[in-house]
Design a protein around this motif. Structure first.
Motif, mmCIF file in Angstrom:
data_model
loop_
_atom_site.group_PDB
_atom_site.id
_atom_site.type_symbol
_atom_site.label_atom_id
_atom_site.label_comp_id
_atom_site.label_asym_id
_atom_site.label_seq_id
_atom_site.Cartn_x
_atom_site.Cartn_y
_atom_site.Cartn_z
ATOM 1 N N ALA A 369 8.340 62.260 -3.483
ATOM 2 C CA ALA A 369 8.111 60.820 -3.457
ATOM 3 C C ALA A 369 9.371 60.063 -3.859
ATOM 4 C CB ALA A 369 6.948 60.453 -4.371
ATOM 5 N N SER A 370 10.064 60.561 -4.875
ATOM 6 C CA SER A 370 11.310 59.927 -5.316
ATOM 7 C C SER A 370 12.367 59.981 -4.228
ATOM 8 C CB SER A 370 11.818 60.615 -6.588
ATOM 9 O OG SER A 370 13.056 60.084 -6.996
ATOM 10 N N THR A 371 12.487 61.122 -3.564
ATOM 11 C CA THR A 371 13.460 61.270 -2.475
ATOM 12 C C THR A 371 13.174 60.296 -1.341
ATOM 13 O OG1 THR A 371 13.769 63.613 -2.984
ATOM 14 C CG2 THR A 371 14.408 62.894 -0.785
ATOM 15 N N LEU A 372 11.897 60.020 -1.110
ATOM 16 C CA LEU A 372 11.499 59.118 -0.029
ATOM 17 C C LEU A 372 11.606 57.649 -0.414
ATOM 18 C CD1 LEU A 372 8.362 61.036 1.289
ATOM 19 C CD2 LEU A 372 10.572 60.784 2.464
ATOM 20 N N GLY A 373 11.943 57.359 -1.666
ATOM 21 C CA GLY A 373 12.106 55.972 -2.088
ATOM 22 C C GLY A 373 10.861 55.338 -2.667
ATOM 23 N N LEU A 374 9.859 56.155 -3.019
ATOM 24 C CA LEU A 374 8.638 55.631 -3.616
ATOM 25 C C LEU A 374 8.774 55.558 -5.135
ATOM 26 C CD1 LEU A 374 5.967 57.562 -1.511
ATOM 27 C CD2 LEU A 374 6.863 55.259 -1.130
ATOM 28 N N SER A 375 7.909 54.780 -5.740
ATOM 29 C CA SER A 375 7.908 54.651 -7.191
ATOM 30 C C SER A 375 7.284 55.886 -7.826
ATOM 31 C CB SER A 375 7.124 53.402 -7.592
ATOM 32 O OG SER A 375 7.050 53.283 -8.997
ATOM 33 N N VAL A 376 7.963 56.422 -8.840
ATOM 34 C CA VAL A 376 7.462 57.589 -9.576
ATOM 35 C C VAL A 376 7.677 57.336 -11.058
ATOM 36 C CG1 VAL A 376 7.964 59.184 -7.674
ATOM 37 C CG2 VAL A 376 9.680 58.811 -9.467
ATOM 38 N N PRO A 377 6.976 58.077 -11.940
ATOM 39 C CA PRO A 377 7.249 57.946 -13.375
ATOM 40 C C PRO A 377 8.727 58.194 -13.665
ATOM 41 C CG PRO A 377 5.243 59.194 -13.017
ATOM 42 C CD PRO A 377 5.863 58.994 -11.659
ATOM 43 N N LEU A 378 9.277 57.461 -14.624
ATOM 44 C CA LEU A 378 10.712 57.542 -14.892
ATOM 45 C C LEU A 378 11.194 58.964 -15.112
ATOM 46 C CD1 LEU A 378 11.389 54.452 -17.209
ATOM 47 C CD2 LEU A 378 12.225 54.847 -14.882
ATOM 48 N N GLY A 379 10.401 59.759 -15.804
ATOM 49 C CA GLY A 379 10.827 61.129 -16.089
ATOM 50 C C GLY A 379 10.789 62.048 -14.892
ATOM 51 N N ALA A 380 10.166 61.613 -13.800
ATOM 52 C CA ALA A 380 10.030 62.479 -12.628
ATOM 53 C C ALA A 380 11.238 62.406 -11.706
ATOM 54 C CB ALA A 380 8.769 62.117 -11.847
ATOM 55 N N ALA A 381 12.030 61.354 -11.820
ATOM 56 C CA ALA A 381 13.229 61.227 -10.984
ATOM 57 C C ALA A 381 14.366 62.029 -11.609
ATOM 58 C CB ALA A 381 13.622 59.763 -10.850
ATOM 59 N N SER A 382 15.146 62.702 -10.786
ATOM 60 C CA SER A 382 16.238 63.524 -11.308
ATOM 61 C C SER A 382 17.303 62.632 -11.945
ATOM 62 C CB SER A 382 16.864 64.344 -10.188
ATOM 63 O OG SER A 382 17.597 63.514 -9.298
ATOM 64 N N PRO A 383 17.993 63.125 -12.978
ATOM 65 C CA PRO A 383 19.059 62.339 -13.609
ATOM 66 C C PRO A 383 20.139 61.905 -12.614
ATOM 67 C CG PRO A 383 18.497 64.242 -14.953
ATOM 68 C CD PRO A 383 17.765 64.414 -13.659
ATOM 69 N N GLU A 384 20.446 62.777 -11.655
ATOM 70 C CA GLU A 384 21.461 62.427 -10.664
ATOM 71 C C GLU A 384 21.015 61.248 -9.801
ATOM 72 O OE1 GLU A 384 20.140 65.413 -11.073
ATOM 73 O OE2 GLU A 384 21.795 66.507 -12.053
ATOM 74 N N THR A 385 19.748 61.287 -9.394
ATOM 75 C CA THR A 385 19.215 60.189 -8.581
ATOM 76 C C THR A 385 19.223 58.887 -9.364
ATOM 77 O OG1 THR A 385 17.804 61.668 -7.291
ATOM 78 C CG2 THR A 385 17.179 59.344 -7.344
ATOM 79 N N GLN A 386 18.776 58.940 -10.604
ATOM 80 C CA GLN A 386 18.746 57.743 -11.433
ATOM 81 C C GLN A 386 20.146 57.170 -11.642
ATOM 82 O OE1 GLN A 386 15.905 56.323 -11.386
ATOM 83 N NE2 GLN A 386 15.370 56.290 -13.570
ATOM 84 N N LYS A 387 21.090 58.034 -11.920
ATOM 85 C CA LYS A 387 22.465 57.585 -12.149
ATOM 86 C C LYS A 387 23.044 56.944 -10.894
ATOM 87 C CE LYS A 387 26.972 59.218 -13.803
ATOM 88 N NZ LYS A 387 27.744 60.390 -14.289
ATOM 89 N N THR A 421 10.009 54.170 -11.738
ATOM 90 C CA THR A 421 11.179 53.763 -10.962
ATOM 91 C C THR A 421 10.732 52.714 -9.939
ATOM 92 O OG1 THR A 421 10.835 55.441 -9.246
ATOM 93 C CG2 THR A 421 12.161 56.079 -11.170
ATOM 94 N N PRO A 422 11.631 51.870 -9.490
ATOM 95 C CA PRO A 422 11.244 50.901 -8.463
ATOM 96 C C PRO A 422 11.098 51.566 -7.100
ATOM 97 C CG PRO A 422 13.582 50.689 -8.965
ATOM 98 C CD PRO A 422 13.017 51.683 -9.951
ATOM 99 N N PHE A 423 10.406 50.891 -6.200
ATOM 100 C CA PHE A 423 10.413 51.300 -4.801
ATOM 101 C C PHE A 423 11.815 51.050 -4.250
ATOM 102 C CE2 PHE A 423 5.924 50.583 -5.516
ATOM 103 C CZ PHE A 423 5.328 51.606 -4.789
ATOM 104 N N ARG A 424 12.337 52.023 -3.524
ATOM 105 C CA ARG A 424 13.677 51.896 -2.943
ATOM 106 C C ARG A 424 13.592 52.236 -1.464
ATOM 107 N NH1 ARG A 424 15.337 54.615 -8.282
ATOM 108 N NH2 ARG A 424 16.361 52.924 -9.466
ATOM 109 N N LEU A 425 13.013 51.311 -0.703
ATOM 110 C CA LEU A 425 12.797 51.479 0.733
ATOM 111 C C LEU A 425 13.617 50.450 1.495
ATOM 112 C CD1 LEU A 425 8.896 51.823 0.607
ATOM 113 C CD2 LEU A 425 10.514 53.674 1.077
ATOM 114 N N TYR A 426 14.231 50.882 2.566
ATOM 115 C CA TYR A 426 14.988 49.970 3.416
ATOM 116 C C TYR A 426 14.018 49.008 4.099
ATOM 117 C CZ TYR A 426 18.043 48.401 7.224
ATOM 118 O OH TYR A 426 18.758 47.640 8.116
ATOM 119 N N LYS A 427 14.268 47.730 3.942
ATOM 120 C CA LYS A 427 13.388 46.673 4.466
ATOM 121 C C LYS A 427 11.977 46.792 3.881
ATOM 122 C CE LYS A 427 16.661 45.108 7.103
ATOM 123 N NZ LYS A 427 17.413 43.899 6.706
ATOM 124 N N ALA A 428 11.864 47.456 2.722
ATOM 125 C CA ALA A 428 10.572 47.719 2.077
ATOM 126 C C ALA A 428 9.666 48.571 2.950
ATOM 127 C CB ALA A 428 9.867 46.409 1.690
#
Length: 557
Positions: A369-387, A421-428
């Motif tokens: 879900a994080s890779t696809l740009g969806l919102s996930v719990p903060l701890g579920a996103a990889s540190p590299e992605t967050q950075k 994490t926020p939603f991160r989708l192109y054009k939402a």
């Protein structure tokens, strides 16, 4: 794959539940909704049951290759899992795809597809806050999603006398109104609790318009003239009006004065200090922040007695919850109270949680879900992605403040720390990582807006063009990620706590829909009114009626 009544709100309908979108806007462009009888309208707003009937008729009367929309739906189906596979022999348009998806539903069934459209939106998964002592409470609890199924039984039950509604948004007001309007012996003692440390209570727009040009407040708001007063990042180019109001010192001053006057006028109209509501705590419903920021959400007072009923028949508290007991709820003293520093205990038989929705996607693993740009719990996103995203969003934030200086100075508000994490989708809509690869999945309705009908049509056309590979001028991946980061940074500055998920576009319906259609090179929705009409006339659903034909002529002939 859905249970149709959930889509069409049949099971969510209850007495006193009215739309917040009026006639001519609460419909799709290809089939107008017959207007409800005039006695069932209040400045164009109407009972939600008419929308239900319209949508039921809609799915039965749209036939494609001999099958209605209803016949194409798998009813009573729960999606368990959505999984991507990199190798597949599924043939799509004469060529073998290197990517496909498997949808597992109802435990034992599955479908293989080369394209996925996720239209689950933002109001599928109820959010229930964790309250101390909740396991000790012996009464009934329910989320407002299920209130329509329970309302009649609750009103008929003589052992149910004390109702407690939790939450500060319009849904809480609607439930409170429904209970307060119950006749005779069915009437209950209605308590409404809005947290002191939250975003605050919803602001209420009046149903009547402020100008004779418009039939209601929605018509007066959702037009391109008012859109000029909204600082947002949508669209490739600004209109002259938008440039004057957002790009010049005088324009920004004028826009600020208008919003300040608007906010003052609404507070005066609501009269939160009114005498008849003083003993019921009606003053506790005054919003914490100005209406411009939308931090405490908003709604329409869409019935003539909506405000007066709540002011005189609903006991309202602006206090944090200490704990639940077997048959009561205890509230902490207000932080600004000088007189009474003792906790307050309210007897309760039923708690209705009007506390919103979970942003999590249940049928995808958090990492996917994080890779696809969806919102996930903060701890579920990889540190590299967050950075990576934090770096982009920090740079974007500086750009946003440079373009929109008014956003530098938000009002005082209770900032809540994000847990997702926020939603991160192109054009939402589209995952950034997929734009220049398979273009195999889109997400529709992952936003909160003031008119879902209009955005649904614009998103559907954009998604169709995207999935079919018809959008030829898509930016490079780096530019796409920068645009996504800019949207997230803008949303946080523009809508404060509400903008933390990057999906709150409440006021920006017109600009957002126009931006999607502009990228597709479609403009029939802007024709036929002249330049002045295009600027000041309401954006009705019928304006979009020619878009499908225009799309076919442009892309499919």
């Amino acid at each position: 794959m859905v249970d149709l009544p959930n889509i069409l709100l049949i099971e969510r309908i209850y007495q006193g539940f009215w739309t917040q979108t009026p006639v001519k806007m609460a419909e799709f462009s290809d089939r107008s909704m017959p207007p409800p009888p005039i006695e069932d309208q209040y400045h164009g707003f109407f009972p939600a049951q008419y929308s239900t009937a319209y949508l039921e008729e809609y799915v039965d009367n749209h036939v494609y290759e001999g099958h209605t929309i209803r016949e194409r739906i798998l009813f009573n189906s729960h999606v368990d899992n959505l999984k991507r596979y990199e190798v597949c022999n599924v043939v799509h348009e004469g060529s073998h795809s290197s990517d496909h998806w498997t949808v597992t539903y109802n435990t034992y069934h599955s479908i293989c597809a080369v394209k996925i459209i996720d239209a689950t939106g933002m109001t599928s998964q109820p959010y229930i806050p964790s309250l101390h002592g909740s396991h000790d409470f012996r009464g009934k609890t329910l989320h407002h999603k299920f209130f329509g199924q329970e309302e009649e039984a609750l009103l008929r039950n003589p052992s149910v006398q004390n109702i407690c509604i939790l939450g500060g948004a319009k849904s809480a007001a609607d439930v409170a109104y429904a209970f307060a309007k119950a006749p005779g012996e069915a009437r209950k003692n209605v308590h409404w609790v809005v947290r002191e440390d939250g975003n605050g209570p919803s602001a209420f727009f009046p149903a009547p318009a402020m100008s004779d040009r418009y039939a209601n407040s929605n018509e007066g708001f959702y037009n391109r003239f008012l859109a000029g007063f909204l600082p947002n990042t949508f669209g490739r180019r600004w209109s002259l009006l938008k440039w004057l109001l957002q790009g010049t010192i005088f324009g920004r001053w004028y826009a600020t004065r208008l919003w300040d006057g608007f906010d003052k006028g609404l507070r005066t109209l609501m009269n939160y200090q009114r005498e008849e509501g003083r003993d019921m705590g009606f003053a506790n419903l005054e919003p914490d922040t100005p209406i411009f920021w939308q931090n405490d959400s908003s709604g329409v007072a869409n019935r003539p007695d909506f405000i007066s009923t709540i002011a005189t028949k609903v006991q309202i508290y602006r206090q944090d919850i200490s704990h639940l007991s077997a048959d009561s709820i205890t509230l902490r003293p207000r932080s600004d109270s000088c007189k009474d520093k003792k906790p307050l205990t309210i007897p309760v038989d039923v708690i209705v949680y009007c506390t919103g929705w979970s942003a999590c996607t249940t049928f995808l693993p958090s990492d996917e879900a994080s890779t696809l740009g969806l919102s996930v719990p903060l701890g579920a996103a990889s540190p590299e992605t967050q950075k990576h995203w934090q770096s982009l969003e920090q740079a974007a934030d500086a750009s946003i403040l440079s373009r929109f200086p008014a956003l530098r100075h938000p009002p005082a508000y209770h900032k809540t720390e994000p847990t997702q994490t926020p939603f991160r989708l192109y054009k939402a809509i589209a995952p950034p990582m997929d734009v220049h690869s398979t273009r195999s999945i889109v997400f529709l309705g992952k936003m909160v807006v003031g008119n879902n009908f209009r955005t649904a049509e614009a998103q559907a056309l954009w998604a169709l063009a995207y999935l079919d590979g018809r959008i030829k001028d898509l930016p490079a991946v780096g530019q796409i990620e920068s645009e996504v980061a800019e949207t997230v940074a803008w949303d946080r500055r523009r809508y404060l706590n509400k903008g933390e998920l990057g999906s709150w576009f409440y006021y920006d319906v017109v600009d957002y829909a126009d931006a999607l259609l502009e990228q597709l090179g479609l403009d029939s929705h802007r024709k036929g009114k002249g330049w002045y009409g295009d600027l000041v006339e309401p954006c009705f659903a019928s304006d979009l009626k020619g878009l499908t034909q225009e799309y076919v002529m442009k892309y499919m002939t």
